[in-house]
Enzyme design. Structure first.
Site, PDB file in Angstrom:
ATOM      1  N   ASP A   1       0.951  -0.916  -0.208  1.00 46.19           N
ATOM      2  CA  ASP A   1       0.079   0.077  -0.053  1.00 46.19           C
ATOM      3  C   ASP A   1       0.737   1.671   0.186  1.00 46.19           C
ATOM      4  O   ASP A   1       1.693   1.400   0.574  1.00 46.19           O
ATOM      5  CB  ASP A   1      -0.388  -0.161   1.711  1.00 46.19           C
ATOM      6  CG  ASP A   1      -2.317   1.308   1.336  1.00 46.19           C
ATOM      7  OD1 ASP A   1      -3.391   0.859   1.298  1.00 46.19           O
ATOM      8  OD2 ASP A   1      -1.986   2.095   1.320  1.00 46.19           O
ATOM      9  N   ILE A   2       0.725   2.209  -0.617  1.00 46.97           N
ATOM     10  CA  ILE A   2       1.555   3.691  -0.738  1.00 46.97           C
ATOM     11  C   ILE A   2       1.256   4.023   0.212  1.00 46.97           C
ATOM     12  O   ILE A   2       2.596   5.592   0.735  1.00 46.97           O
ATOM     13  CB  ILE A   2       1.179   3.987  -1.952  1.00 46.97           C
ATOM     14  CG1 ILE A   2       1.967   5.316  -3.045  1.00 46.97           C
ATOM     15  CG2 ILE A   2      -0.770   4.819  -1.741  1.00 46.97           C
ATOM     16  CD1 ILE A   2       1.282   6.156  -4.144  1.00 46.97           C
TER      17      ILE A   2
ATOM     18  N   VAL B   1     -11.111   2.985  -3.670  1.00 50.24           N
ATOM     19  CA  VAL B   1     -10.511   2.473  -5.454  1.00 50.24           C
ATOM     20  C   VAL B   1     -11.076   1.345  -5.411  1.00 50.24           C
ATOM     21  O   VAL B   1     -11.611   0.207  -4.858  1.00 50.24           O
ATOM     22  CB  VAL B   1      -8.970   1.835  -4.967  1.00 50.24           C
ATOM     23  CG1 VAL B   1      -9.093   1.323  -6.756  1.00 50.24           C
ATOM     24  CG2 VAL B   1      -8.437   2.744  -4.673  1.00 50.24           C
TER      25      VAL B   1
ATOM     26  N   HIS C   1     -10.129  -4.818  -3.645  1.00 53.24           N
ATOM     27  CA  HIS C   1      -9.138  -5.221  -2.824  1.00 53.24           C
ATOM     28  C   HIS C   1      -9.149  -5.252  -1.231  1.00 53.24           C
ATOM     29  O   HIS C   1      -9.417  -4.842  -0.597  1.00 53.24           O
ATOM     30  CB  HIS C   1      -7.828  -4.233  -2.977  1.00 53.24           C
ATOM     31  CG  HIS C   1      -8.636  -2.708  -2.434  1.00 53.24           C
ATOM     32  ND1 HIS C   1      -9.656  -2.115  -3.385  1.00 53.24           N
ATOM     33  CD2 HIS C   1      -8.582  -2.428  -1.335  1.00 53.24           C
ATOM     34  CE1 HIS C   1      -9.838  -1.101  -2.801  1.00 53.24           C
ATOM     35  NE2 HIS C   1      -9.037  -1.150  -1.535  1.00 53.24           N
TER      36      HIS C   1
ATOM     37  N   HIS D   1      -7.404  -6.451   2.094  1.00 54.92           N
ATOM     38  CA  HIS D   1      -5.987  -5.368   3.354  1.00 54.92           C
ATOM     39  C   HIS D   1      -5.104  -6.377   3.958  1.00 54.92           C
ATOM     40  O   HIS D   1      -6.503  -7.024   4.737  1.00 54.92           O
ATOM     41  CB  HIS D   1      -6.676  -4.162   3.733  1.00 54.92           C
ATOM     42  CG  HIS D   1      -6.725  -2.570   2.762  1.00 54.92           C
ATOM     43  ND1 HIS D   1      -6.485  -1.871   2.707  1.00 54.92           N
ATOM     44  CD2 HIS D   1      -8.148  -2.319   2.450  1.00 54.92           C
ATOM     45  CE1 HIS D   1      -6.759  -0.806   1.937  1.00 54.92           C
ATOM     46  NE2 HIS D   1      -7.849  -1.591   2.101  1.00 54.92           N
TER      47      HIS D   1
HETATM   48  P1  5GP Z   1     -10.073   1.629   0.101  1.00 58.43           P
HETATM   49  O1  5GP Z   1     -10.018   2.521   1.143  1.00 58.43           O
HETATM   50  O2  5GP Z   1      -9.980   1.602  -0.645  1.00 58.43           O
HETATM   51  O3  5GP Z   1      -9.882   0.473   0.970  1.00 58.43           O
HETATM   52  O4  5GP Z   1      -7.823   1.457  -0.351  1.00 58.43           O
HETATM   53  C1  5GP Z   1      -7.223   2.065  -0.887  1.00 58.43           C
HETATM   54  C2  5GP Z   1      -6.440   1.348  -0.878  1.00 58.43           C
HETATM   55  O5  5GP Z   1      -5.355   2.036  -1.717  1.00 58.43           O
HETATM   56  C3  5GP Z   1      -5.055   2.859   0.681  1.00 58.43           C
HETATM   57  O6  5GP Z   1      -4.918   2.058   1.489  1.00 58.43           O
HETATM   58  C4  5GP Z   1      -4.163   3.652  -0.416  1.00 58.43           C
HETATM   59  O7  5GP Z   1      -3.325   3.867   0.272  1.00 58.43           O
HETATM   60  C5  5GP Z   1      -3.884   2.652  -2.062  1.00 58.43           C
HETATM   61  N1  5GP Z   1      -3.031   3.408  -2.391  1.00 58.43           N
HETATM   62  C6  5GP Z   1      -4.428   4.485  -3.527  1.00 58.43           C
HETATM   63  N2  5GP Z   1      -3.328   4.595  -4.651  1.00 58.43           N
HETATM   64  C7  5GP Z   1      -2.491   4.150  -4.569  1.00 58.43           C
HETATM   65  C8  5GP Z   1      -1.493   3.539  -5.577  1.00 58.43           C
HETATM   66  O8  5GP Z   1      -1.037   4.176  -6.627  1.00 58.43           O
HETATM   67  N3  5GP Z   1      -0.530   2.845  -5.011  1.00 58.43           N
HETATM   68  C9  5GP Z   1      -0.723   1.909  -3.831  1.00 58.43           C
HETATM   69  N4  5GP Z   1       0.442   0.877  -3.939  1.00 58.43           N
HETATM   70  N5  5GP Z   1      -1.695   1.649  -3.646  1.00 58.43           N
HETATM   71  C10 5GP Z   1      -2.756   3.097  -3.414  1.00 58.43           C
END
Ligand code: 5GP
Ligand code: ZN
Length: 114
Positions: A30-31, A96, A100, A102
């Site tokens: 995760d970034i 996103v 996914h 985590h």
């Molecule tokens: P969500 O909030 O949708 O459950 O998780 C999305 C995750 O994607 C977040 O933890 C965010 O930090 C990660 N993320 C967003 N953009 C990028 C990216 O460009 N690269 C990577 N490796 N992770 C990302």
């Protein structure tokens, strides 16, 4: 899905620190890590949210869990534990829209999350 961030990572159009890849899923760091280990597991197939998981996707979704458990074990988290989370839509904080899982580990975590 051409405008999906995680499809672009899957296709190598956006760089990521890939930690796992097979014929069904891949995983990358995760970034914005929320713990010492924070890895995101995606199916190669574009599925926007948990609401869109079809019967035919069940094996792929299960595969995310077994892959995550393998990475957790390889990083030494099996005994102390770890968290696997899949957020769905706005109230859960999904940002996103390609499902996914985590993998978050390496520190104690409270429950319920905020
Ligand atoms: P969500 O909030 O949708 O459950 O998780 C999305 C995750 O994607 C977040 O933890 C965010 O930090 C990660 N993320 C967003 N953009 C990028 C990216 O460009 N690269 C990577 N490796 N992770 C990302
Ligand atoms: Zn996608």
């Amino acid at each position: 899905m051409s405008n999906c961030l995680f499809c672009k990572i899957r296709d190598g159009l956006i760089p990521a620190r890939v930690v796992h890849r097979d014929d069904v899923c891949m995983a990358f760091e995760d970034i914005n890590p929320q713990a010492p280990t924070h890895v995101v597991f995606i199916p190669l197939k574009h599925i926007p949210t948990v609401n869109d998981i079809a019967q035919e996707d069940r094996e792929a979704v299960g595969h995310l869990y077994t892959a995550a458990a393998q990475v957790a074990k390889a990083r030494g988290h099996s005994e102390k534990g770890y968290r696997l989370v899949m957020n769905c839509n706005d109230d859960a904080g999904q940002t996103v829209f390609h499902i996914h899982l985590h993998l978050i580990a390496g520190r104690p975590m409270g429950w319920p999350p905020g």
